[in-house]
Design an enzyme around this catalytic site. Structure first.
Site, short mmCIF file in Angstrom:
data_model
loop_
_atom_site.label_atom_id
_atom_site.label_comp_id
_atom_site.label_asym_id
_atom_site.label_seq_id
_atom_site.Cartn_x
_atom_site.Cartn_y
_atom_site.Cartn_z
N ASP A 33 -14.53 -3.42 -40.49
CA ASP A 33 -14.42 -3.05 -38.97
C ASP A 33 -13.62 -4.06 -38.17
O ASP A 33 -13.60 -4.23 -36.86
CB ASP A 33 -15.95 -3.47 -38.47
N GLY A 34 -12.48 -4.71 -38.81
CA GLY A 34 -11.38 -5.26 -38.27
C GLY A 34 -11.45 -6.96 -37.91
O GLY A 34 -10.67 -7.66 -37.62
N LYS A 188 13.13 -20.76 -10.94
CA LYS A 188 12.80 -19.19 -11.16
C LYS A 188 11.31 -18.89 -10.74
O LYS A 188 10.42 -19.48 -10.14
CB LYS A 188 12.72 -19.45 -12.80
N ASP A 214 15.33 -24.03 -23.49
CA ASP A 214 13.94 -23.72 -23.12
C ASP A 214 13.04 -23.75 -24.46
O ASP A 214 13.26 -24.17 -25.33
CB ASP A 214 14.14 -22.06 -22.62
N THR A 219 10.01 -12.34 -23.24
CA THR A 219 10.57 -11.39 -23.34
C THR A 219 12.28 -11.59 -23.02
O THR A 219 13.22 -10.55 -23.02
CB THR A 219 10.41 -10.57 -21.55
N GLY A 221 13.75 -12.73 -20.52
CA GLY A 221 14.14 -12.36 -19.03
C GLY A 221 14.62 -13.73 -18.54
O GLY A 221 15.61 -13.81 -17.79
N THR A 222 13.86 -15.01 -19.03
CA THR A 222 14.28 -16.27 -18.54
C THR A 222 15.56 -16.65 -18.74
O THR A 222 16.45 -16.83 -17.91
CB THR A 222 13.23 -17.28 -18.77
#
Ligand code: R5P
Length: 293
Positions: A33-34, A188, A214, A219, A221-222
């Site tokens: 069932d996962g 930001k 960082d 993503t 994006g930063t």
């Protein structure tokens, strides 16, 4: 005796090898069932156990698997469980923002604090104050020194370290002081999980070799936004270092399109980007673990 245990991953093997410790047997899978299925397959009575795991993607499943493993190890009779979780999932939900959101990082901290783990060793927390969410001691190890050793040589007097957001200034300051370089930072704004806007970049960037520093690339994006603004402000080149390469879909393209030529990350997560340079987080982690065991 001390044993290392956890879902199979290269970082676990490196830690076990460097500490010269055996890897305990366990089975990891799923029920039909996962639900996660975890089974310790050896006697751990009286042992000190280093539980090495990831709460990286798939975050929910991996996090629960670790909590279940810790409980299984405790029930198998271990005397002490030290968890080594280099990347802490949900660490960016360390405040209620936007209003109406859960304090997800606190929920994860509660879960991991209550399943038998005596102490947690982690790498570059998104914010150091997260350690206070746990009711067990948390040891935060910095990857900045090993990452700094893999940076390319810069033209004399031309390097500058830039934090792509205000939250990363502490890490960037650490790197700048190790390399004896000046520091800049970005302001930001994140309007959604996928939309990042760098509003301003402070620091002398004209004809400089910029090193963006960082903690996480998700993503992309930063870093991409910060690189674009750095080039607009006259930067000669941009490279990036980050501790945790989460690498959500599209991140690699975003970094390339922003003109970032080199990216140095650790192996805290299993993502493999061919043009990234990976340095292992095992040496600083094992140095700390040696002291703790
Ligand atoms: C955010 O505050 C973090 O320090 C990172 O800058 C951020 O998580 C990076 O995410 P993304 O790659 O999605 O911009």
């Amino acid at each position: 005796m001390t044993k290392v245990i956890g879902p199979p991953r290269p970082l676990l093997d490196k830690i076990a090898q460097q500490l010269n410790l055996p890897v305990g047997k366990a089975h990891f899978g799923s029920f039909p069932d996962g639900e996660r299925l975890v089974k310790v397959e050896e006697d751990l009575a009286g042992e000190t156990v280093l539980l090495v795991g990831s709460t990286g993607p798939p975050v929910d499943s991996n996090t629960l698997e670790l909590a279940l493993l810790a409980d299984a190890v405790r029930r198998a009779g271990a005397a002490r469980i030290l968890a080594v979780i280099p990347y802490l999932g949900y660490s960016r939900s360390e405040r209620v923002s936007p209003a109406g959101s859960p304090l997800a990082c606190r929920v994860i901290a509660d879960l991991l604090s209550r399943c038998g783990i005596e102490r947690l060793v982690t790498l570059d927390l998104h914010a150091s104050a997260i350690a206070g969410f746990f009711s067990i001691p948390v040891v935060e190890v910095s990857a900045i020194p090993i990452l700094s050793q893999s940076l390319p040589k810069f033209r004399a007097g031309k390097g500058v370290i830039v934090s792509p957001d205000a939250g990363g200034i502490r890490r960037a300051t650490h790197l700048a002081s190790l390399l004896g370089l000046p520091l800049g930072f970005a302001v930001k704004h994140r309007s959604s999980p996928t939309q990042t806007q760098v509003l301003e970049l402070w620091g002398e960037l004209h004809d400089r070799d910029v090193i963006l520093c960082d903690d996480i690339i998700s993503t992309g994006g930063t870093l991409a936004e910060a690189a674009k603004i750095a080039f607009q402000q006259g930067a000669a080149s941009v490279v990036a270092i980050a501790t945790h390469a989460v690498m959500a879909p599209g991140a690699e393209t975003r970094l390339k399109e922003a003109g970032i030529k080199r990216v140095v990350v650790t192996d805290s997560l299993e993502t493999q980007i061919p043009w990234f340079e990976y340095v292992s987080a095992a040496p600083p982690l094992t140095e700390t673990l040696r002291r703790l065991i």
